[in-house]
Design a protein around this motif. Sequence first.
Motif, PDB file in Angstrom:
ATOM      1  N   MET A  46       0.841  -1.186   0.000  1.00  6.74           N
ATOM      2  CA  MET A  46       0.000   0.000   0.000  1.00  6.74           C
ATOM      3  C   MET A  46       0.883   1.246   0.000  1.00  6.74           C
ATOM      4  SD  MET A  46      -2.931   0.948   2.732  1.00  6.74           S
ATOM      5  CE  MET A  46      -2.606   2.479   3.551  1.00  6.74           C
ATOM      6  N   ILE A  47       0.565   2.202  -0.831  1.00  8.85           N
ATOM      7  CA  ILE A  47       1.293   3.458  -0.890  1.00  8.85           C
ATOM      8  C   ILE A  47       0.724   4.395   0.173  1.00  8.85           C
ATOM      9  CG2 ILE A  47       1.791   5.488  -2.298  1.00  8.85           C
ATOM     10  CD1 ILE A  47       1.724   3.648  -4.726  1.00  8.85           C
ATOM     11  N   PRO A  48       1.604   4.961   1.035  1.00 10.01           N
ATOM     12  CA  PRO A  48       1.085   5.849   2.075  1.00 10.01           C
ATOM     13  C   PRO A  48       0.485   7.115   1.496  1.00 10.01           C
ATOM     14  CG  PRO A  48       3.498   5.850   2.056  1.00 10.01           C
ATOM     15  CD  PRO A  48       3.040   4.841   1.040  1.00 10.01           C
ATOM     16  N   ASN A  49      -0.504   7.617   2.171  1.00  8.78           N
ATOM     17  CA  ASN A  49      -1.131   8.879   1.812  1.00  8.78           C
ATOM     18  C   ASN A  49      -0.450   9.978   2.610  1.00  8.78           C
ATOM     19  OD1 ASN A  49      -3.105  11.124   2.280  1.00  8.78           O
ATOM     20  ND2 ASN A  49      -4.386   9.861   0.954  1.00  8.78           N
ATOM     21  N   ILE A  50      -0.471  11.198   2.104  1.00 11.15           N
ATOM     22  CA  ILE A  50       0.167  12.309   2.815  1.00 11.15           C
ATOM     23  C   ILE A  50      -0.403  12.461   4.219  1.00 11.15           C
ATOM     24  CG2 ILE A  50      -1.358  14.150   2.011  1.00 11.15           C
ATOM     25  CD1 ILE A  50       1.224  15.836   1.678  1.00 11.15           C
ATOM     26  N   ASP A  51      -1.653  12.084   4.425  1.00  7.26           N
ATOM     27  CA  ASP A  51      -2.276  12.205   5.743  1.00  7.26           C
ATOM     28  C   ASP A  51      -1.715  11.214   6.747  1.00  7.26           C
ATOM     29  OD1 ASP A  51      -3.928  14.264   4.821  1.00  7.26           O
ATOM     30  OD2 ASP A  51      -5.411  12.832   4.083  1.00  7.26           O
ATOM     31  N   THR A  52      -1.031  10.145   6.281  1.00  7.43           N
ATOM     32  CA  THR A  52      -0.476   9.160   7.194  1.00  7.43           C
ATOM     33  C   THR A  52       0.952   9.491   7.576  1.00  7.43           C
ATOM     34  OG1 THR A  52       0.311   7.716   5.425  1.00  7.43           O
ATOM     35  CG2 THR A  52      -1.940   7.336   6.241  1.00  7.43           C
ATOM     36  N   VAL A  53       1.535  10.490   6.960  1.00  6.71           N
ATOM     37  CA  VAL A  53       2.885  10.927   7.289  1.00  6.71           C
ATOM     38  C   VAL A  53       2.796  11.787   8.550  1.00  6.71           C
ATOM     39  CG1 VAL A  53       4.829  12.310   6.451  1.00  6.71           C
ATOM     40  CG2 VAL A  53       3.573  10.861   4.868  1.00  6.71           C
ATOM     41  N   GLU A  54       3.850  11.781   9.370  1.00  2.88           N
ATOM     42  CA  GLU A  54       3.897  12.606  10.573  1.00  2.88           C
ATOM     43  C   GLU A  54       3.481  14.037  10.233  1.00  2.88           C
ATOM     44  OE1 GLU A  54       7.255  14.082  13.795  1.00  2.88           O
ATOM     45  OE2 GLU A  54       7.779  12.584  12.321  1.00  2.88           O
ATOM     46  N   PRO A  55       2.735  14.693  11.118  1.00  2.73           N
ATOM     47  CA  PRO A  55       2.246  16.046  10.819  1.00  2.73           C
ATOM     48  C   PRO A  55       3.390  17.019  10.513  1.00  2.73           C
ATOM     49  CG  PRO A  55       1.310  15.224  12.880  1.00  2.73           C
ATOM     50  CD  PRO A  55       2.335  14.242  12.439  1.00  2.73           C
ATOM     51  N   HIS A  56       3.108  17.952   9.632  1.00  3.54           N
ATOM     52  CA  HIS A  56       4.090  18.972   9.262  1.00  3.54           C
ATOM     53  C   HIS A  56       4.197  20.019  10.368  1.00  3.54           C
ATOM     54  CE1 HIS A  56       0.221  20.626   7.997  1.00  3.54           C
ATOM     55  NE2 HIS A  56       0.765  21.810   8.259  1.00  3.54           N
ATOM     56  N   SER A  57       5.221  20.837  10.277  1.00  4.62           N
ATOM     57  CA  SER A  57       5.455  21.906  11.249  1.00  4.62           C
ATOM     58  C   SER A  57       4.385  22.983  11.125  1.00  4.62           C
ATOM     59  CB  SER A  57       6.832  22.527  11.003  1.00  4.62           C
ATOM     60  OG  SER A  57       6.959  23.738  11.716  1.00  4.62           O
TER      61      SER A  57
ATOM     62  N   SER B 232       5.985  21.113  24.354  1.00  7.50           N
ATOM     63  CA  SER B 232       5.428  19.767  24.455  1.00  7.50           C
ATOM     64  C   SER B 232       5.412  19.122  23.074  1.00  7.50           C
ATOM     65  CB  SER B 232       4.008  19.837  25.007  1.00  7.50           C
ATOM     66  OG  SER B 232       3.377  18.577  24.916  1.00  7.50           O
ATOM     67  N   LYS B 233       5.727  17.838  23.016  1.00  5.46           N
ATOM     68  CA  LYS B 233       5.656  17.103  21.751  1.00  5.46           C
ATOM     69  C   LYS B 233       4.243  16.627  21.464  1.00  5.46           C
ATOM     70  CE  LYS B 233       8.779  13.850  21.527  1.00  5.46           C
ATOM     71  NZ  LYS B 233       9.915  12.936  21.693  1.00  5.46           N
ATOM     72  N   GLY B 234       3.367  16.789  22.399  1.00  5.67           N
ATOM     73  CA  GLY B 234       1.997  16.312  22.241  1.00  5.67           C
ATOM     74  C   GLY B 234       1.602  15.545  23.479  1.00  5.67           C
ATOM     75  N   GLU B 235       0.333  15.294  23.595  1.00  2.95           N
ATOM     76  CA  GLU B 235      -0.193  14.652  24.792  1.00  2.95           C
ATOM     77  C   GLU B 235       0.517  13.332  25.087  1.00  2.95           C
ATOM     78  OE1 GLU B 235      -4.449  13.045  26.287  1.00  2.95           O
ATOM     79  OE2 GLU B 235      -4.429  14.940  25.183  1.00  2.95           O
ATOM     80  N   GLY B 236       1.142  13.264  26.264  1.00  2.00           N
ATOM     81  CA  GLY B 236       1.801  12.039  26.706  1.00  2.00           C
ATOM     82  C   GLY B 236       3.099  11.720  25.990  1.00  2.00           C
ATOM     83  N   GLN B 237       3.604  12.638  25.164  1.00  2.00           N
ATOM     84  CA  GLN B 237       4.806  12.350  24.382  1.00  2.00           C
ATOM     85  C   GLN B 237       6.047  13.045  24.905  1.00  2.00           C
ATOM     86  OE1 GLN B 237       4.608  11.928  20.324  1.00  2.00           O
ATOM     87  NE2 GLN B 237       2.662  10.874  20.394  1.00  2.00           N
ATOM     88  N   GLY B 238       5.928  13.785  26.003  1.00  2.00           N
ATOM     89  CA  GLY B 238       7.089  14.449  26.573  1.00  2.00           C
ATOM     90  C   GLY B 238       7.325  15.829  25.990  1.00  2.00           C
ATOM     91  N   SER B 239       8.540  16.319  26.225  1.00  2.00           N
ATOM     92  CA  SER B 239       8.902  17.660  25.799  1.00  2.00           C
ATOM     93  C   SER B 239      10.154  17.628  24.945  1.00  2.00           C
ATOM     94  CB  SER B 239       9.157  18.545  27.031  1.00  2.00           C
ATOM     95  OG  SER B 239       7.980  18.659  27.797  1.00  2.00           O
ATOM     96  N   GLN B 240      10.444  18.767  24.350  1.00  2.00           N
ATOM     97  CA  GLN B 240      11.676  18.929  23.582  1.00  2.00           C
ATOM     98  C   GLN B 240      12.115  20.382  23.669  1.00  2.00           C
ATOM     99  OE1 GLN B 240      10.710  17.687  19.615  1.00  2.00           O
ATOM    100  NE2 GLN B 240       9.071  19.159  19.383  1.00  2.00           N
ATOM    101  N   ALA B 241      13.420  20.584  23.566  1.00  2.00           N
ATOM    102  CA  ALA B 241      13.981  21.936  23.584  1.00  2.00           C
ATOM    103  C   ALA B 241      14.400  22.278  22.165  1.00  2.00           C
ATOM    104  CB  ALA B 241      15.162  22.002  24.530  1.00  2.00           C
ATOM    105  N   ILE B 242      13.803  23.325  21.615  1.00  2.00           N
ATOM    106  CA  ILE B 242      14.038  23.677  20.204  1.00  2.00           C
ATOM    107  C   ILE B 242      14.291  25.167  20.044  1.00  2.00           C
ATOM    108  CG2 ILE B 242      12.652  21.768  19.282  1.00  2.00           C
ATOM    109  CD1 ILE B 242      10.424  23.918  18.780  1.00  2.00           C
ATOM    110  N   ALA B 243      14.840  25.499  18.894  1.00  2.00           N
ATOM    111  CA  ALA B 243      14.906  26.884  18.429  1.00  2.00           C
ATOM    112  C   ALA B 243      14.320  26.896  17.031  1.00  2.00           C
ATOM    113  CB  ALA B 243      16.332  27.405  18.433  1.00  2.00           C
ATOM    114  N   GLN B 244      13.615  27.982  16.711  1.00  2.00           N
ATOM    115  CA  GLN B 244      13.004  28.159  15.382  1.00  2.00           C
ATOM    116  C   GLN B 244      13.298  29.560  14.896  1.00  2.00           C
ATOM    117  OE1 GLN B 244       8.879  28.087  16.598  1.00  2.00           O
ATOM    118  NE2 GLN B 244       8.658  25.939  16.016  1.00  2.00           N
ATOM    119  N   ILE B 245      13.491  29.663  13.591  1.00  2.00           N
ATOM    120  CA  ILE B 245      13.602  30.979  12.969  1.00  2.00           C
ATOM    121  C   ILE B 245      12.935  30.955  11.606  1.00  2.00           C
ATOM    122  CG2 ILE B 245      15.831  30.634  11.798  1.00  2.00           C
ATOM    123  CD1 ILE B 245      16.520  33.554  12.734  1.00  2.00           C
TER     124      ILE B 245
END
Length: 188
Positions: free
Chosen positions: A1-12, A170-183
């Motif tokens: 089965m070819i994955p659909n774009i909706d099954t890929v991890e969510p975009h930023s 937060s990475k999402g409910e129950g998924q922990g945290s992450q330390a990031i920088a964005q520009i």
Amino acid sequence: MIPNIDTVEPHSSLLTEYLAEVKKLSTELSVLDLACGSGRNGLYLASNDISVTFADRNKMSLDKISDTSVNSVPSGKTELWQVDFEDENTSPLSDKCFSAVIVYRYLHRPLFESIKTSIQPGGLVIYETFTTEHPQFGRPKNPNFLLKHNELLQQFSGWEVLHYFEGIVSKGEGQGSQAIAQIVARKP
């Protein structure tokens, strides 16, 4: 089965916020999804009728992006580029020009100057990766792969900064945290 774009991890969410800006820029030149991995961010742009060059050293990742894009994005909106940006004997961006460069979860400091040079005047960089605060939450832990405090601001000084964030999220409910920088910054 070819994955659909909706099954890929969510975009930023940054891409959703700056989609109109990226779309205005990408009429002639493509957007570079540098070290694209699964292609989640570039696929989102391509599904919004933006031409994207997916660049990664992993051929299997690029093949999966190709399979996903066949059913998920308009024809002719994707280009695959297998390249190792860390090969010291090459400078793969030296003769390239893009409307924007997006980089997520990847840091190879010697590339900063090449990234800046490869963006057209008025083009955008959208960059997000882990900071030195991240090891408390998991990998990566190697300081070579972690941004120092305000490093992205320093790298893109002289550019118009449209967005900057550095902190713990937060990475999402129950998924922990992450330390990031964005520009998100526009090239003069």
